[in-house]
Design a protein around this motif. Structure first.
Motif, PDB file in Angstrom:
ATOM      1  N   ILE A 148      47.233  22.096  -6.411  1.00  0.00           N
ATOM      2  CA  ILE A 148      48.176  22.240  -5.305  1.00  0.00           C
ATOM      3  C   ILE A 148      48.863  20.915  -5.007  1.00  0.00           C
ATOM      4  CG2 ILE A 148      48.288  22.587  -2.803  1.00  0.00           C
ATOM      5  CD1 ILE A 148      46.278  24.831  -3.131  1.00  0.00           C
ATOM      6  N   ALA A 149      48.113  19.826  -5.098  1.00  0.00           N
ATOM      7  CA  ALA A 149      48.663  18.501  -4.796  1.00  0.00           C
ATOM      8  C   ALA A 149      49.161  17.784  -6.044  1.00  0.00           C
ATOM      9  CB  ALA A 149      47.617  17.637  -4.094  1.00  0.00           C
ATOM     10  N   CYS A 150      49.340  18.521  -7.161  1.00  0.00           N
ATOM     11  CA  CYS A 150      49.811  17.936  -8.423  1.00  0.00           C
ATOM     12  C   CYS A 150      48.881  16.826  -8.912  1.00  0.00           C
ATOM     13  CB  CYS A 150      51.235  17.382  -8.283  1.00  0.00           C
ATOM     14  SG  CYS A 150      52.436  18.611  -7.747  1.00  0.00           S
ATOM     15  N   GLY A 151      47.578  16.993  -8.673  1.00  0.00           N
ATOM     16  CA  GLY A 151      46.599  15.992  -9.062  1.00  0.00           C
ATOM     17  C   GLY A 151      45.710  16.458 -10.192  1.00  0.00           C
ATOM     18  N   GLU A 152      44.677  15.648 -10.468  1.00  0.00           N
ATOM     19  CA  GLU A 152      43.734  15.926 -11.536  1.00  0.00           C
ATOM     20  C   GLU A 152      42.308  15.760 -11.001  1.00  0.00           C
ATOM     21  OE1 GLU A 152      44.565  13.318 -14.747  1.00  0.00           O
ATOM     22  OE2 GLU A 152      46.508  14.227 -15.241  1.00  0.00           O
ATOM     23  N   LEU A 153      41.417  16.630 -11.468  1.00  0.00           N
ATOM     24  CA  LEU A 153      40.014  16.586 -11.084  1.00  0.00           C
ATOM     25  C   LEU A 153      39.177  16.430 -12.343  1.00  0.00           C
ATOM     26  CD1 LEU A 153      38.004  17.092  -8.573  1.00  0.00           C
ATOM     27  CD2 LEU A 153      37.720  19.348  -9.612  1.00  0.00           C
ATOM     28  N   SER A 154      38.258  15.494 -12.335  1.00  0.00           N
ATOM     29  CA  SER A 154      37.370  15.295 -13.473  1.00  0.00           C
ATOM     30  C   SER A 154      35.935  15.179 -12.974  1.00  0.00           C
ATOM     31  CB  SER A 154      37.757  14.041 -14.260  1.00  0.00           C
ATOM     32  OG  SER A 154      37.593  12.875 -13.467  1.00  0.00           O
ATOM     33  N   ILE A 155      35.004  15.670 -13.794  1.00  0.00           N
ATOM     34  CA  ILE A 155      33.580  15.605 -13.484  1.00  0.00           C
ATOM     35  C   ILE A 155      32.859  15.158 -14.742  1.00  0.00           C
ATOM     36  CG2 ILE A 155      31.561  16.885 -12.703  1.00  0.00           C
ATOM     37  CD1 ILE A 155      33.425  18.829 -11.321  1.00  0.00           C
ATOM     38  N   GLU A 156      32.056  14.117 -14.615  1.00  0.00           N
ATOM     39  CA  GLU A 156      31.345  13.595 -15.775  1.00  0.00           C
ATOM     40  C   GLU A 156      30.057  12.933 -15.330  1.00  0.00           C
ATOM     41  OE1 GLU A 156      33.973   9.456 -15.830  1.00  0.00           O
ATOM     42  OE2 GLU A 156      34.311  11.007 -17.341  1.00  0.00           O
ATOM     43  N   ARG A 157      29.227  12.613 -16.305  1.00  0.00           N
ATOM     44  CA  ARG A 157      27.984  11.913 -16.012  1.00  0.00           C
ATOM     45  C   ARG A 157      28.276  10.470 -15.601  1.00  0.00           C
ATOM     46  NH1 ARG A 157      23.159  14.122 -17.437  1.00  0.00           N
ATOM     47  NH2 ARG A 157      23.225  16.078 -18.606  1.00  0.00           N
ATOM     48  N   GLY A 158      27.490   9.985 -14.639  1.00  0.00           N
ATOM     49  CA  GLY A 158      27.644   8.610 -14.211  1.00  0.00           C
ATOM     50  C   GLY A 158      27.091   7.645 -15.239  1.00  0.00           C
ATOM     51  N   PRO A 159      27.539   6.376 -15.211  1.00  0.00           N
ATOM     52  CA  PRO A 159      27.063   5.402 -16.197  1.00  0.00           C
ATOM     53  C   PRO A 159      25.560   5.153 -16.117  1.00  0.00           C
ATOM     54  CG  PRO A 159      28.316   4.333 -14.433  1.00  0.00           C
ATOM     55  CD  PRO A 159      28.505   5.800 -14.268  1.00  0.00           C
ATOM     56  N   GLY A 160      24.988   5.260 -14.917  1.00  0.00           N
ATOM     57  CA  GLY A 160      23.552   5.058 -14.764  1.00  0.00           C
ATOM     58  C   GLY A 160      22.810   6.344 -14.468  1.00  0.00           C
ATOM     59  N   GLY A 161      23.416   7.485 -14.792  1.00  0.00           N
ATOM     60  CA  GLY A 161      22.834   8.783 -14.465  1.00  0.00           C
ATOM     61  C   GLY A 161      23.561   9.424 -13.309  1.00  0.00           C
ATOM     62  N   GLY A 162      23.183  10.633 -13.006  1.00  0.00           N
ATOM     63  CA  GLY A 162      23.849  11.342 -11.926  1.00  0.00           C
ATOM     64  C   GLY A 162      25.193  11.897 -12.369  1.00  0.00           C
ATOM     65  N   THR A 163      26.003  12.258 -11.375  1.00  0.00           N
ATOM     66  CA  THR A 163      27.299  12.891 -11.632  1.00  0.00           C
ATOM     67  C   THR A 163      28.379  12.185 -10.829  1.00  0.00           C
ATOM     68  OG1 THR A 163      26.201  15.021 -11.946  1.00  0.00           O
ATOM     69  CG2 THR A 163      28.560  15.072 -11.573  1.00  0.00           C
ATOM     70  N   VAL A 164      29.552  12.047 -11.433  1.00  0.00           N
ATOM     71  CA  VAL A 164      30.712  11.449 -10.765  1.00  0.00           C
ATOM     72  C   VAL A 164      31.831  12.478 -10.748  1.00  0.00           C
ATOM     73  CG1 VAL A 164      32.420   9.609 -10.778  1.00  0.00           C
ATOM     74  CG2 VAL A 164      30.086   9.134 -11.522  1.00  0.00           C
ATOM     75  N   LEU A 165      32.259  12.843  -9.557  1.00  0.00           N
ATOM     76  CA  LEU A 165      33.431  13.692  -9.386  1.00  0.00           C
ATOM     77  C   LEU A 165      34.586  12.811  -8.934  1.00  0.00           C
ATOM     78  CD1 LEU A 165      33.755  17.165  -7.828  1.00  0.00           C
ATOM     79  CD2 LEU A 165      35.152  15.333  -6.894  1.00  0.00           C
ATOM     80  N   ALA A 166      35.695  12.874  -9.666  1.00  0.00           N
ATOM     81  CA  ALA A 166      36.857  12.037  -9.362  1.00  0.00           C
ATOM     82  C   ALA A 166      38.086  12.913  -9.176  1.00  0.00           C
ATOM     83  CB  ALA A 166      37.095  11.017 -10.467  1.00  0.00           C
ATOM     84  N   LEU A 167      38.763  12.698  -8.065  1.00  0.00           N
ATOM     85  CA  LEU A 167      40.010  13.405  -7.768  1.00  0.00           C
ATOM     86  C   LEU A 167      41.120  12.376  -7.679  1.00  0.00           C
ATOM     87  CD1 LEU A 167      41.619  15.942  -6.891  1.00  0.00           C
ATOM     88  CD2 LEU A 167      40.984  15.391  -4.530  1.00  0.00           C
ATOM     89  N   CYS A 168      42.164  12.556  -8.490  1.00  0.00           N
ATOM     90  CA  CYS A 168      43.302  11.636  -8.512  1.00  0.00           C
ATOM     91  C   CYS A 168      44.550  12.402  -8.070  1.00  0.00           C
ATOM     92  CB  CYS A 168      43.487  11.052  -9.911  1.00  0.00           C
ATOM     93  SG  CYS A 168      44.862   9.897 -10.041  1.00  0.00           S
ATOM     94  N   LEU A 169      45.180  11.927  -6.998  1.00  0.00           N
ATOM     95  CA  LEU A 169      46.366  12.593  -6.446  1.00  0.00           C
ATOM     96  C   LEU A 169      47.526  11.615  -6.421  1.00  0.00           C
ATOM     97  CD1 LEU A 169      44.802  14.402  -3.351  1.00  0.00           C
ATOM     98  CD2 LEU A 169      45.145  15.322  -5.642  1.00  0.00           C
TER      99      LEU A 169
END
Length: 308
Positions: free
Chosen positions: A278-299
């Protein structure tokens, strides 16, 4: 391709040179030294003239090519500017559409609360009175009514959740305060500690853009829900930054990371991706460098004015 006139000019020059130099080349012994010298000078002058003429034409063609290249470069830059303006306009229109949709959701939530919600509450009061009246006289009916009251309580709680999801967000005091409130409640319920890092410049870029603030808040809300349900984390970090052209929202936890096939199964990701779109952005989800999960939203940051 050279024009016919240019070709004729070249042919005349070559014939003149051949005519002037032919006698010297054919019978050099019959010509005196001055004549031979004059013909040689004429030959050199003619050759220099031809070379100069070709040099001038080459320079002209190079200048014309440079002019065309400059025009094409200007046209490309103009097209890029128009494309950027069109993209900004599209983003603004989509965000305005999202604002209209949120207003309609607010109206629906209000109608549900005022009509269905009040009806269910009234029904619960009547059922409580009926349950009280049958507590000693009709044990079987009392048990049945009590079970119905439990189901009605569940329906009321579910309705409140629906209304809460539909109603407008409490962003009156700003996005940062709303996220802080959400994180405090998240930590209280789950026991997961949190850290919030918000760049004031990022907040300044989205000040007054309620639709964009709502998207950021809803994505943060859903990301925290996923952390609570699936990550088994002990800490979560939420950050919001800007580089002047884009907004970057990151939600990172120290949990077990993404399970196999998690992206395909959903976990609320479809809704978050829809909000990013809706905001013409991008969403990415990946493993964190030290474990866990990183969700990133770029608008992308939307311009306030669009070039006419």
């Amino acid at each position: 391709m050279l024009s016919v006139r240019k070709r004729l000019t070249r042919a005349v020059l070559m014939l003149a040179l051949l005519a002037a130099c032919g006698p010297a080349l054919a019978a050099p012994a019959r010509l005196s030294a001055p004549v031979s010298a004059a013909l040689l000078i004429l030959l050199v002058v003619g050759a220099a003239f031809c070379l100069g003429w070709h040099k001038i034409r080459s320079d002209d063609r190079a200048a014309e090519a440079d002019d065309r290249l400059e025009q094409e470069r200007d046209a490309l830059e103009q097209a890029e500017r128009e494309l950027a303006d069109s993209h900004s306009l599209l983003c603004k229109l989509v965000l305005e559409q999202a604002g209209v949709r949120d207003a309609e959701r607010s109206r629906i939530a209000r109608d549900i609360h005022d009509d269905l919600g009040q009806t269910l509450l009234s029904l619960r009061v009547d059922m409580s009175l009926l349950e009280l009246c049958t507590s000693t006289m009709h044990p079987t009916a009392h048990e049945k009514i009590s079970d119905m009251g439990t189901k009605l309580d569940y329906a009321i709680r579910t309705l409140r959740v629906v209304i809460n999801d539909l109603r407008p967000l409490g962003l009156g005091e700003g996005l940062r305060a709303a996220i802080e409130r959400q994180l405090a409640e998240f930590s209280r319920v789950t026991g997961i500690t949190h850290c919030l890092d918000v760049n004031p410049e990022a907040l300044a870029h989205i000040a007054g853009q309620r639709a964009l603030e709502a998207i950021l808040y809803r994505v943060t809300q859903e990301a925290l829900a996923n952390v609570a349900r699936h990550s088994h984390a002990s800490r979560v970090r939420v950050s919001l930054h800007s580089d002047g052209e884009r907004l970057m929202l990151r939600v990172q936890d120290d949990g077990v990371g993404l399970a196999a096939g998690a992206l395909e199964r959903g976990y609320g990701l479809a809704g978050m991706r829809e909000r990013a779109r809706i905001a013409c952005g991008e969403l990415s989800i990946e493993r964190g460098p030290g474990g866990g999960t990183v969700l990133a939203l770029c608008l992308p940051l939307v311009k306030e004015t669009v070039a006419g």
